[in-house]
Write an enzyme that holds these catalytic residues in place. Sequence first.
Site, PDB file in Angstrom:
ATOM      1  N   CYS A 314       0.774  -1.402   0.111  1.00  0.00           N
ATOM      2  CA  CYS A 314       0.119   0.029  -0.009  1.00  0.00           C
ATOM      3  C   CYS A 314       0.734   1.025  -0.195  1.00  0.00           C
ATOM      4  O   CYS A 314       0.583   2.268  -0.819  1.00  0.00           O
ATOM      5  CB  CYS A 314      -0.964  -0.095   1.005  1.00  0.00           C
ATOM      6  SG  CYS A 314      -0.221   0.061   2.907  1.00  0.00           S
ATOM      7  N   HIS A 373      -2.838   1.422   7.005  1.00  0.00           N
ATOM      8  CA  HIS A 373      -3.052   1.372   5.512  1.00  0.00           C
ATOM      9  C   HIS A 373      -2.772   2.949   5.097  1.00  0.00           C
ATOM     10  O   HIS A 373      -2.917   3.777   5.655  1.00  0.00           O
ATOM     11  CB  HIS A 373      -4.553   0.877   5.084  1.00  0.00           C
ATOM     12  CG  HIS A 373      -4.845   0.873   3.687  1.00  0.00           C
ATOM     13  ND1 HIS A 373      -4.022   0.278   2.760  1.00  0.00           N
ATOM     14  CD2 HIS A 373      -5.858   1.440   2.920  1.00  0.00           C
ATOM     15  CE1 HIS A 373      -4.591   0.266   1.549  1.00  0.00           C
ATOM     16  NE2 HIS A 373      -5.525   1.144   1.621  1.00  0.00           N
ATOM     17  N   ASP A 396      -7.207   5.696  -3.618  1.00  0.00           N
ATOM     18  CA  ASP A 396      -6.455   4.588  -3.053  1.00  0.00           C
ATOM     19  C   ASP A 396      -6.201   3.525  -4.259  1.00  0.00           C
ATOM     20  O   ASP A 396      -6.994   3.156  -4.699  1.00  0.00           O
ATOM     21  CB  ASP A 396      -7.357   3.705  -2.027  1.00  0.00           C
ATOM     22  CG  ASP A 396      -6.375   2.833  -1.266  1.00  0.00           C
ATOM     23  OD1 ASP A 396      -5.425   2.520  -1.638  1.00  0.00           O
ATOM     24  OD2 ASP A 396      -7.098   2.130  -0.284  1.00  0.00           O
ATOM     25  N   GLU A 484     -14.231   9.560  18.709  1.00  0.00           N
ATOM     26  CA  GLU A 484     -14.843   8.441  18.749  1.00  0.00           C
ATOM     27  C   GLU A 484     -15.732   8.623  20.076  1.00  0.00           C
ATOM     28  O   GLU A 484     -15.257   9.308  21.224  1.00  0.00           O
ATOM     29  CB  GLU A 484     -13.992   7.602  18.806  1.00  0.00           C
ATOM     30  CG  GLU A 484     -13.230   7.140  17.694  1.00  0.00           C
ATOM     31  CD  GLU A 484     -14.454   6.211  16.944  1.00  0.00           C
ATOM     32  OE1 GLU A 484     -15.319   5.956  17.216  1.00  0.00           O
ATOM     33  OE2 GLU A 484     -13.948   5.874  15.513  1.00  0.00           O
ATOM     34  N   GLU A 489     -20.640  11.379  16.082  1.00  0.00           N
ATOM     35  CA  GLU A 489     -20.130   9.981  15.319  1.00  0.00           C
ATOM     36  C   GLU A 489     -21.043   9.196  15.162  1.00  0.00           C
ATOM     37  O   GLU A 489     -21.064   8.500  14.299  1.00  0.00           O
ATOM     38  CB  GLU A 489     -18.755   9.659  16.150  1.00  0.00           C
ATOM     39  CG  GLU A 489     -18.030   8.740  15.451  1.00  0.00           C
ATOM     40  CD  GLU A 489     -18.398   7.054  15.780  1.00  0.00           C
ATOM     41  OE1 GLU A 489     -18.279   6.258  14.951  1.00  0.00           O
ATOM     42  OE2 GLU A 489     -19.317   7.099  16.670  1.00  0.00           O
TER      43      GLU A 489
END
Length: 755
Positions: A314, A373, A396, A484, A489
């Site tokens: 990646c 990632h 991506d 979070e 959220e």
Amino acid sequence: MGKQTLQDQFPEAPVHSAIPWGADRELEAASMAQGCLDSGLEVALADLQSSWNNVHHHTEEISSDRLLVRRGQAFNITLYFKNRGFQPGLDNIIFVTETGPLPDLARGTRAVFSLAGRGGPSPWIALLKTNGPISLEVSLCAPPMAAVGRYLLKIHIDSFQGSVTAYQIGEFILLFNPWCPGDAVYMDSEPQRQEYVMNDYGFIYQGNKNWICPCPWNYGQFEENIIDICLKLLDKSLNFQIDPATDCVLRGSPVYISRVVCAMINSNDDNGVLNGNWSENYLDGTNPAEWTGSVAILKQWQALGCQPVRYGQCWVFAAVMCTVMRCLGIPTRVITNFDSGHDTDGNLIIDEYYDSTGRILENKKKDTVWNFHVWNECWMARKDLPPGYGGWQVLDATPQETSNGLYCCGPASVRAIKEGEVDLNYDTPFAFSMVNADCMSWLVYGGKEQRLHRDTNSVGNFISTKSIQSDERDDITENYKYGEGSTQERQVFLKALQKLKAGRFQGPHRADPPPSWPMTLSPGGSRSLGTPPLRPSDVVQVSLKFKLLDPPIVGQDINFVLLAHSMSSQFKDLRVNLSAQSLLHDGSPLPPFWQDTAFITLSAEEAKTHPCKIAYSQYSQYLSTDKLIRISALGEEMSCPEKILVDKIITLAYPGIVINVLGAAIVDQPLSIRVIFANPLLEQVANCVLTVEGSGLFKKQQRVLIGILRPQHQASITLETVPFKSGQRQIQANLRSNKFRDIKGYRNVYVGFGL
């Protein structure tokens, strides 16, 4: 009516290249042969002013000899005439620009525009700057939405006596322009433009959320031939191969270009730049961890006849895409997401499976949480979306899932991801799941799967990128999601889930299973697994937690303790199964290589530590290239069926390479660089190779064969180079052997000019 060439439109006029001053006789002879020798205006030489124009268009680092300009910004050329000067009102000069194999006036890949303003409605502009006795300086400007790529410039001169001549002036390359307010990639901050377009080095963050490590990278977007390789990459795309005319028309859109480049960086659908490989077997190519820059990869792709380079993962895909996009003029940065979700079935839930020892199992559904990632963000307007969703867009290039039949992802608006607008193009649901999916834990036993726990905040942590004009790390998590645990959220998550369930997207969406086996988080981060039916008094009030005693270094033993703490007023008798297994950075587990069992007794509200050690000899042959080890403990009280699960991911580090610059770095003057490196292991290593590179410092990557290094032996080597570009530069180095692949180091260097 078929497409007409310049010769077709002006059949009475032969097409000449602009002829230099030294060829007067040839020009006269050619003109006489055509019956054109009169007082009509004749061009002898065209000066594209490449050096001057490139400086003002921020392309001088690419070349000073070739003309590279940005759309929406004027550039100057000078025409020198053979027989007389330009006479306004008597001479009419018409400019023609063409791009692509099938230039078309109606589709915008061909433009015809006049210096006198009589060339018809063209968005291209030509203005007279200065008119000398035998020369004419003209300012040309491409519209800010013009297709980027390689252009041919021609002129057609119609003089007052009726003579008509046409000349091919030369070629130029047109790029995106983040300095132009009318360009879709316009960025209003000069420090941001310098970082995200002009900076040719950076850092890619790796490791895990508890140990974030910067990996130096040479983007090298202005190095020799890189612009040509980038344009060739566009021409090798499936879109161009199928319909080259339409592809060239669409090259004015950064949304389109970004999708084309994203698909071409990987090779899953075409002869893209890189083959992906997560197998740990790289014998027929390069281990992804060994790369230190994009230039060697892109040049190898070209040298192989545009066949894929082996191999990438990646961060390599993202780094190469950053190089290409910055080269084309689109502001781009590299992003790392720690604990990154890969949701394969589109339900915003990542399923993880454990056995009775706490060992994580390979996921049959291929849902995974990657330790980290890496993707790109590219800056652009999004006129295809509602207002407010332009700016940074996720792209991506790692081949995970298909998008409209091709392995690419994005552009997905970062703001759309944060707001849960998963119905906006492109691939927003997948991008949303990478940063804000929920994680579901399952226990596998007796051939059955039992739901254990749903974790709403474990996916998407410490989303990182390099700071602007600094080597520090920026945490941009708040760009992707609300905090979070906050109400916002959860509201956004439920909105995204509802949009998916409403059937706006095709694909399997598994319903959220009802709770079947409660699992609670105990203090200290351990997870308590219970079997129904349970009363509140039945819950085991014990927490487990791992703590490292020393920094984990490759070649040394791993020393840690298991902390057990009882919050109960009753005696507790625990059996704890411990295990360790290597992980790949995409979350794929390898078989356990270490196991142990501990028996711990706790009095009321007592805390104890259980010492653990994993010797180097136990993990050395099982350590993956990613150097990730997952230690886990599954505890249970002898008199209670409830289980307590705790795990910790450890990234082992190498001591870095030290780079010393011996003396001042001056353009075009010799410079000595000393590279100091060591074998960190207690055993001899062989096949050692040191690679060193740095844009503006080395013409090509330096590769030094070291051979054998004795156990824990330190060595050094001095390299000589001649810097050829000024400004802030970076040297990147990597040492590999038969035992390790990626001992890295870097050094920033400022290159000045001599007196």
